[in-house]
Design an enzyme around this catalytic site. Structure first.
Site, mmCIF file in Angstrom:
data_model
loop_
_atom_site.group_PDB
_atom_site.id
_atom_site.type_symbol
_atom_site.label_atom_id
_atom_site.label_comp_id
_atom_site.label_asym_id
_atom_site.label_seq_id
_atom_site.Cartn_x
_atom_site.Cartn_y
_atom_site.Cartn_z
ATOM 1 N N ASP A 161 0.115 5.225 0.685
ATOM 2 C CA ASP A 161 -0.089 6.204 1.718
ATOM 3 C C ASP A 161 -0.285 5.830 2.945
ATOM 4 O O ASP A 161 -0.800 4.799 3.402
ATOM 5 C CB ASP A 161 -1.343 7.147 1.516
ATOM 6 C CG ASP A 161 -1.341 8.520 1.767
ATOM 7 O OD1 ASP A 161 -0.290 8.991 1.638
ATOM 8 O OD2 ASP A 161 -2.304 8.895 2.511
ATOM 9 N N ASP A 175 0.805 -1.211 -0.042
ATOM 10 C CA ASP A 175 -0.071 -0.020 0.036
ATOM 11 C C ASP A 175 0.829 1.303 0.093
ATOM 12 O O ASP A 175 2.174 1.066 0.433
ATOM 13 C CB ASP A 175 -0.856 0.027 1.264
ATOM 14 C CG ASP A 175 -1.752 1.157 1.267
ATOM 15 O OD1 ASP A 175 -2.187 1.628 0.415
ATOM 16 O OD2 ASP A 175 -2.024 1.759 2.456
#
EC number: 3.1.3.21
Lengths: 316, 316
Positions: free
Chosen positions: B36, B34
């Site tokens: 952010d 992932d």
């Protein structure tokens, strides 16, 4: 048939006609009417509805109007009733969610606290009428190109409630401000006028209802809103605090099972479904046939095709 | 420690360090990140993250990027990775929901069908890249003052899908058009990029996420959207159709339990939580302590304070 069906055994959604209709109406002092789909559709009165309400008024019944619509003030409703030929009503007989939401916030907020409003001029006017400062109505733009800018728009420190009603200017910018008020102060109230997911228009079209906007704000805030409108009994409590009403001698007339009929049943009223609005009889049958007790609270005591069908029972 | 913890007994969210860290990394061919909260926050790289990914790449690991953000194209992600000092990535290593949504619609729609899009330029660009005509991005105004006007705005008969992504121009006007497309054709698809309810910003602020917009449309349409993004395994299936990946030799690294970790666990990957994003360790503990089996699927195999903590295990 002297007692109310609402308190005498299971509700069976019987057609209200003939002798039963005369008896049920004779036993009632007060009738609460939903408006759209019951009295009118859009700007056209349901045929025979003004005459039926005229005879009810002439027979000395108290007529009140209980609507989830937050787009009109009480005064605007009295004007619409007059324009469409219904018997004269005073503003105090009108219980719309704009008025009821303002009343709720007047009780719930400390003096001087303000509301951030997703809604239109009627909501603003009813808040003004009870002395609650507000901001929000009308279009809003994002205060800059980047997310970091959006989180820096000024917030009014007096805001202690976010009120979500029908808002044709609803936008991401407003959703953003609503979230920021709710995050800034954990005591900030979150109030919605209603959860209606669509507003039906004439000809079968529909537009998104206030429930969509409430859901968007609830999802952002991860909080459940207090809902002023039907099926919450707060609407009936507003009526009962204005007038002496005996639930056992009150009929709720509506076209929606999950708002009008559910509220009426929850409050111990006699419930009457009209088929001039959004509900067809087979939906009631599905609830009647269900094993789930919660669905039985969506079944009305009676139904009519149209409230004009009450005219014979109201004849001389 | 040669097998993956993900398939060897209950997940216990152990700190990944020392010998265990070396063994887990040695057993992996592919890492899915992932972005952010894991690699960067806003426009700033997490300290040590570029170096850690650089060593993983040098050790021959395949690095892929799996993000629910629909606001950037694959190419834009490769540029951001480069700008922040991460090892070079090709567009085919980037799996954002803009790309994955376009890919889903390419499979699901008949040739020539168009999409009505609540979203930004990246979503439009990814649809164009797979040849799906679209309309919707950018601001929209209501086509007149009255609800009856709103229900008469022209509809494109080619539209067979409503796609909801992050849209800073989200408005009642767009919600209205989305509902009309969905009502007009019961076969019209309803697709959302993700259900993230907020986007955290630096400094603890947050703005509403795409999940709020998806909920608004779902509420209006009374239909559940197909969600492309994590925790749906569709994101992993996109990776697996592009690369030969063995779930038992793949690590999902993320900062959110209900998206990153849940998808990783559902797909049989080893899951690694970083605490540089939205999750604190006590949330994991609450899931571990819960009697509810569903909550155990939110528990990762391992955690690190930051992916920079992997550096020692990746030393010479």
């Amino acid at each position: 048939m002297a007692g109310t069906a609402g308190t005498a055994g299971p509700r069976l959604c019987r057609r209200l006609e003939g002798e039963a209709a005369r008896a049920v109406l004779a036993n009632a002092d007060t009738l609460l009417f939903d408006c759209d789909g019951v009295l009118w559709r859009g700007d056209t009165a349901i045929s025979g509805a003004p005459a039926a309400l005229g005879r009810l008024a002439a027979a000395g019944k108290r007529l009140c109007y209980v609507t989830n619509n937050s787009g009109r003030t009480r005064v605007a409703y009295t004007e619409k009733l007059r324009r469409l030929g219904f018997p004269p009503a005073e503003p105090r007989h009108i219980f719309g969610t704009a008025f009821c939401a303002a009343r709720y916030l007047r009780q719930a907020l400390p003096p001087g606290a303000a509301a951030y409003v997703l809604g239109g001029p009627a909501l603003a006017a009813e808040l003004e009428a009870v002395g609650i400062p507000h901001l929000g109505p009308g279009p809003a733009a994002l205060p800059g190109p980047a997310p970091a800018d959006w989180a820096k728009a000024p917030l009014d420190p007096a805001v202690r409630a976010v009120l979500v009603g029908f808002d044709e200017h609803f936008s991401y910018a407003k959703l953003c401000q609503a979230l920021r008020y709710l995050l800034q102060n954990p005591d900030c109230l979150l109030v919605g006028t209603n959860r209606d997911h669509r507003l039906p228009l004439e000809g079968g079209a529909a537009i998104p209802g206030t429930g969509c906007l409430v859901k968007a704000v609830e999802t952002a805030a991860q909080r459940e809103a207090f809902i002023v409108g039907k099926p919450n009994r707060f609407m009936f409590d507003c009526v009962a605090s204005e007038f002496q009403v005996d639930p056992a001698r009150t009929i709720m007339v509506g076209d929606r099972l999950d708002t009008d009929i559910l509220m009426g049943n929850s409050c111990g009223l006699t419930t009457l479904l009209t088929l001039t609005g959004v509900t067809a009889l087979d939906e009631v049958q599905a609830h009647l046939d269900s094993d789930c007790p919660a669905r039985h609270s969506l079944v009305p005591d009676y139904y009519v095709d149209s409230i004009a069908d009450l005219l014979p029972a109201l004849g001389e």
